[in-house]
Motif scaffolding. Structure first.
Motif, short mmCIF file in Angstrom:
data_model
loop_
_atom_site.label_atom_id
_atom_site.label_comp_id
_atom_site.label_asym_id
_atom_site.label_seq_id
_atom_site.Cartn_x
_atom_site.Cartn_y
_atom_site.Cartn_z
N TYR A 75 0.83 -1.19 0.00
CA TYR A 75 0.00 0.00 0.00
C TYR A 75 0.87 1.25 0.00
N SER A 76 0.45 2.28 -0.72
CA SER A 76 1.17 3.55 -0.70
C SER A 76 0.21 4.69 -0.99
N GLU A 77 0.67 5.91 -0.75
CA GLU A 77 -0.11 7.11 -1.06
C GLU A 77 -0.29 7.20 -2.57
N LEU A 78 -1.47 7.62 -3.00
CA LEU A 78 -1.77 7.69 -4.43
C LEU A 78 -1.71 9.14 -4.92
N ASN A 121 -0.69 14.99 -12.05
CA ASN A 121 0.18 15.70 -11.12
C ASN A 121 1.40 14.88 -10.71
N SER A 122 1.74 13.87 -11.51
CA SER A 122 2.87 13.01 -11.17
C SER A 122 3.86 12.96 -12.32
N ASP A 123 4.97 12.31 -12.10
CA ASP A 123 5.98 12.12 -13.15
C ASP A 123 5.76 10.82 -13.92
N PRO A 139 2.87 5.64 -6.84
CA PRO A 139 4.28 5.88 -7.21
C PRO A 139 5.25 4.85 -6.64
N ILE A 140 4.93 4.24 -5.51
CA ILE A 140 5.83 3.24 -4.91
C ILE A 140 5.91 1.99 -5.79
N ASN A 141 4.76 1.55 -6.29
CA ASN A 141 4.70 0.33 -7.08
C ASN A 141 4.63 0.59 -8.58
N ASN A 142 4.68 1.88 -8.99
CA ASN A 142 4.66 2.26 -10.39
C ASN A 142 3.47 1.66 -11.14
N ALA A 143 2.27 1.91 -10.60
CA ALA A 143 1.07 1.30 -11.18
C ALA A 143 -0.14 2.23 -11.04
N VAL A 144 -0.99 2.23 -12.07
CA VAL A 144 -2.27 2.93 -11.98
C VAL A 144 -3.21 2.04 -11.19
N ARG A 145 -3.89 2.63 -10.20
CA ARG A 145 -4.79 1.86 -9.33
C ARG A 145 -6.27 2.15 -9.57
N TYR A 146 -6.61 3.40 -9.87
CA TYR A 146 -8.01 3.80 -9.98
C TYR A 146 -8.25 4.71 -11.17
N LEU A 147 -9.48 4.66 -11.67
CA LEU A 147 -10.00 5.65 -12.60
C LEU A 147 -10.71 6.70 -11.76
N ILE A 148 -10.47 7.96 -12.03
CA ILE A 148 -11.26 9.02 -11.40
C ILE A 148 -12.35 9.37 -12.42
N ILE A 149 -13.59 9.12 -12.06
CA ILE A 149 -14.70 9.28 -12.99
C ILE A 149 -15.65 10.35 -12.46
N PRO A 190 -18.05 7.05 -1.95
CA PRO A 190 -17.72 8.38 -1.44
C PRO A 190 -17.31 9.32 -2.57
N TYR A 191 -17.55 10.61 -2.36
CA TYR A 191 -17.09 11.62 -3.31
C TYR A 191 -15.57 11.57 -3.34
N TYR A 192 -15.00 11.72 -4.54
CA TYR A 192 -13.55 11.77 -4.65
C TYR A 192 -13.09 13.18 -4.29
N VAL A 193 -12.13 13.26 -3.37
CA VAL A 193 -11.50 14.53 -3.01
C VAL A 193 -10.01 14.35 -3.20
N SER A 194 -9.43 15.16 -4.08
CA SER A 194 -8.01 15.08 -4.38
C SER A 194 -7.16 15.17 -3.12
N GLY A 195 -6.23 14.23 -2.98
CA GLY A 195 -5.32 14.23 -1.84
C GLY A 195 -5.89 13.61 -0.57
N GLU A 196 -7.12 13.15 -0.62
CA GLU A 196 -7.76 12.60 0.58
C GLU A 196 -8.10 11.12 0.45
N VAL A 197 -7.45 10.42 -0.47
CA VAL A 197 -7.68 8.98 -0.60
C VAL A 197 -6.67 8.29 0.30
N ASP A 198 -7.18 7.65 1.34
CA ASP A 198 -6.32 6.90 2.25
C ASP A 198 -6.84 5.48 2.34
N GLN A 199 -6.23 4.71 3.20
CA GLN A 199 -6.62 3.30 3.32
C GLN A 199 -8.08 3.14 3.74
#
Length: 164
Positions: A8-11, A16-18, A51-61, A105-114
């Protein structure tokens, strides 16, 4: 069981990423999202990247106002639950019921946690069981993304037969 580099890592939002999409990974931002009946349910705003696992995890729709007491809202959906249309620039999102969209839940940028990810997994459950699962067992953080909900190979497979 060895963790296989899927901890698990921060998404981060892809925009906004490299992170750079690789061959076979289409840039789907702005694409229409449809259900299996070809009804438009929204548009892809962005992707959530691990970014830790270099993988896309979710679609933001950004969901459309689908009626039935559900207003437009942004949500995140695990990438393995959707797939690309065989020929067109469309994302197909089958097997999610309107009640599940309403409960997400509503998606809020920067507030996706475990906690948010666990809530989404509980709401969506297993596509085979759909709404029959009452509770998901305690999840192992080290194995969280080792689940078919996060199988990006299924998402990017355009050869998949679509039964619309």
């Amino acid at each position: 069981m060895e963790n296989q580099g899927n901890t698990y890592s921060e998404l981060q939002e892809l925009s906004n990423s490299d992170y750079k999409l690789t061959a076979g990974e289409a840039d789907i931002k702005g694409w229409t999202v449809q259900n299996e009946s070809e009804t438009q349910i929204g548009k892809v705003r962005d992707l959530l990247f691990d970014p830790i696992n270099n993988a896309v995890r979710y679609l933001i729709i950004d969901l459309d106002d689908l009626g039935v007491d559900m207003e437009s809202k942004g949500v995140i959906i695990p990438i393995g639950l959707a797939h690309l249309h065989e020929r067109e620039d469309i994302v197909i999102l089958p097997n999610i019921h309107t009640d599940q969209f309403k409960a997400l839940p509503y998606y809020v940028s920067g507030e996706v946690d475990q906690n948010v990810e666990n809530e989404i997994r509980t709401i969506i459950g297993s596509p085979a069981a759909l709404r029959l699962e009452e509770k998901i067992v305690e999840l192992d953080v080290a194995e969280f993304y080792n689940h078919h909900h996060f199988d990006k190979a299924q998402f990017y497979n355009r050869d998949r037969k679509i039964h619309l």
